[in-house]
Design a protein around this motif. Structure first.
Motif, PDB file in Angstrom:
ATOM      1  N   GLU A  84       2.655  44.926  -3.057  1.00  0.00           N
ATOM      2  CA  GLU A  84       1.450  45.236  -3.813  1.00  0.00           C
ATOM      3  C   GLU A  84       1.416  46.732  -4.063  1.00  0.00           C
ATOM      4  O   GLU A  84       1.688  47.522  -3.179  1.00  0.00           O
ATOM      5  N   GLY A  85       1.114  47.122  -5.267  1.00  0.00           N
ATOM      6  CA  GLY A  85       1.095  48.540  -5.612  1.00  0.00           C
ATOM      7  C   GLY A  85       2.300  48.906  -6.453  1.00  0.00           C
ATOM      8  O   GLY A  85       3.116  48.062  -6.803  1.00  0.00           O
ATOM      9  N   PRO A  86       2.434  50.179  -6.758  1.00  0.00           N
ATOM     10  CA  PRO A  86       3.441  50.605  -7.723  1.00  0.00           C
ATOM     11  C   PRO A  86       4.844  50.841  -7.152  1.00  0.00           C
ATOM     12  O   PRO A  86       5.775  51.035  -7.901  1.00  0.00           O
ATOM     13  N   LEU A  87       5.005  50.853  -5.828  1.00  0.00           N
ATOM     14  CA  LEU A  87       6.296  51.220  -5.261  1.00  0.00           C
ATOM     15  C   LEU A  87       7.212  50.034  -5.037  1.00  0.00           C
ATOM     16  O   LEU A  87       6.770  48.914  -4.823  1.00  0.00           O
ATOM     17  N   ARG A  88       8.475  50.322  -5.048  1.00  0.00           N
ATOM     18  CA  ARG A  88       9.506  49.352  -4.741  1.00  0.00           C
ATOM     19  C   ARG A  88      10.290  49.908  -3.552  1.00  0.00           C
ATOM     20  O   ARG A  88      10.477  51.112  -3.427  1.00  0.00           O
ATOM     21  N   MET A  89      10.742  49.047  -2.645  1.00  0.00           N
ATOM     22  CA  MET A  89      11.589  49.453  -1.531  1.00  0.00           C
ATOM     23  C   MET A  89      12.961  48.854  -1.729  1.00  0.00           C
ATOM     24  O   MET A  89      13.092  47.672  -2.029  1.00  0.00           O
ATOM     25  N   ALA A  90      13.995  49.681  -1.540  1.00  0.00           N
ATOM     26  CA  ALA A  90      15.375  49.216  -1.616  1.00  0.00           C
ATOM     27  C   ALA A  90      16.032  49.429  -0.258  1.00  0.00           C
ATOM     28  O   ALA A  90      15.573  50.236   0.554  1.00  0.00           O
ATOM     29  N   PHE A  91      17.116  48.712  -0.022  1.00  0.00           N
ATOM     30  CA  PHE A  91      17.789  48.744   1.278  1.00  0.00           C
ATOM     31  C   PHE A  91      19.285  48.897   1.050  1.00  0.00           C
ATOM     32  O   PHE A  91      19.890  48.134   0.319  1.00  0.00           O
ATOM     33  N   GLU A  92      19.868  49.927   1.682  1.00  0.00           N
ATOM     34  CA  GLU A  92      21.296  50.209   1.536  1.00  0.00           C
ATOM     35  C   GLU A  92      21.936  50.320   2.906  1.00  0.00           C
ATOM     36  O   GLU A  92      21.295  50.716   3.873  1.00  0.00           O
ATOM     37  N   ASP A  93      23.215  49.983   2.976  1.00  0.00           N
ATOM     38  CA  ASP A  93      23.962  50.131   4.222  1.00  0.00           C
ATOM     39  C   ASP A  93      24.135  51.596   4.567  1.00  0.00           C
ATOM     40  O   ASP A  93      24.266  52.440   3.682  1.00  0.00           O
ATOM     41  N   VAL A  94      24.158  51.886   5.857  1.00  0.00           N
ATOM     42  CA  VAL A  94      24.476  53.222   6.335  1.00  0.00           C
ATOM     43  C   VAL A  94      25.989  53.318   6.393  1.00  0.00           C
ATOM     44  O   VAL A  94      26.651  52.474   6.993  1.00  0.00           O
ATOM     45  N   ALA A  95      26.550  54.321   5.750  1.00  0.00           N
ATOM     46  CA  ALA A  95      28.000  54.527   5.779  1.00  0.00           C
ATOM     47  C   ALA A  95      28.418  54.995   7.173  1.00  0.00           C
ATOM     48  O   ALA A  95      27.645  55.642   7.880  1.00  0.00           O
TER      49      ALA A  95
END
Length: 117
Positions: free
Chosen positions: A43-54
């Motif tokens: 809810e709201g304007p933000l999006r969360m993304a998830f990336e692997d830690v190198a």
């Protein structure tokens, strides 16, 4: 010129597990993918993304506050989903909050802006 934050990206050991956890914490927001990286829109304007830690990469930490109506209930629900509380609820200021760690150890806070929970 206007500028705004369009996305918050968390570096994770298990990006799918983190995306699923945060999807449930943020009201069951759907999980999507951009190529390989899962993301959620809450809810709201933000999006969360998830990336692997190198390998060998330092994890950058970010302060993430999640506003909730019922602080204690949010904590119980998060614990059931694999999070851990850090210390007791802090009611010493205008906003009550509980410091938490998600299943990968990422710190975040549940905040009750009314401080009346």
């Amino acid at each position: 010129m206007k500028a705004k934050i369009g996305q918050i990206t968390l570096k994770c050991a298990d990006r799918q597990k983190s995306a699923s956890f945060w999807s449930l914490i943020l009201n069951g927001a759907p999980v999507g993918t951009d190529g390989e990286s899962p993301w959620i829109t809450a809810e709201g304007p933000l999006r969360m993304a998830f990336e692997d830690v190198a390998d060998g990469e330092a994890i950058t930490r970010l302060g993430l506050d999640v506003d909730v109506d019922y602080l204690e209930l949010a904590v119980v629900r998060a614990v059931r989903l694999g999070a851990s509380p850090v210390g007791p609820i802090d009611r010493g200021g205008p906003d009550a909050f509980q410091l938490m760690r998600d299943p990968e150890g990422f710190p975040f806070r549940f905040v009750s802006r009314s401080a009346g929970d």
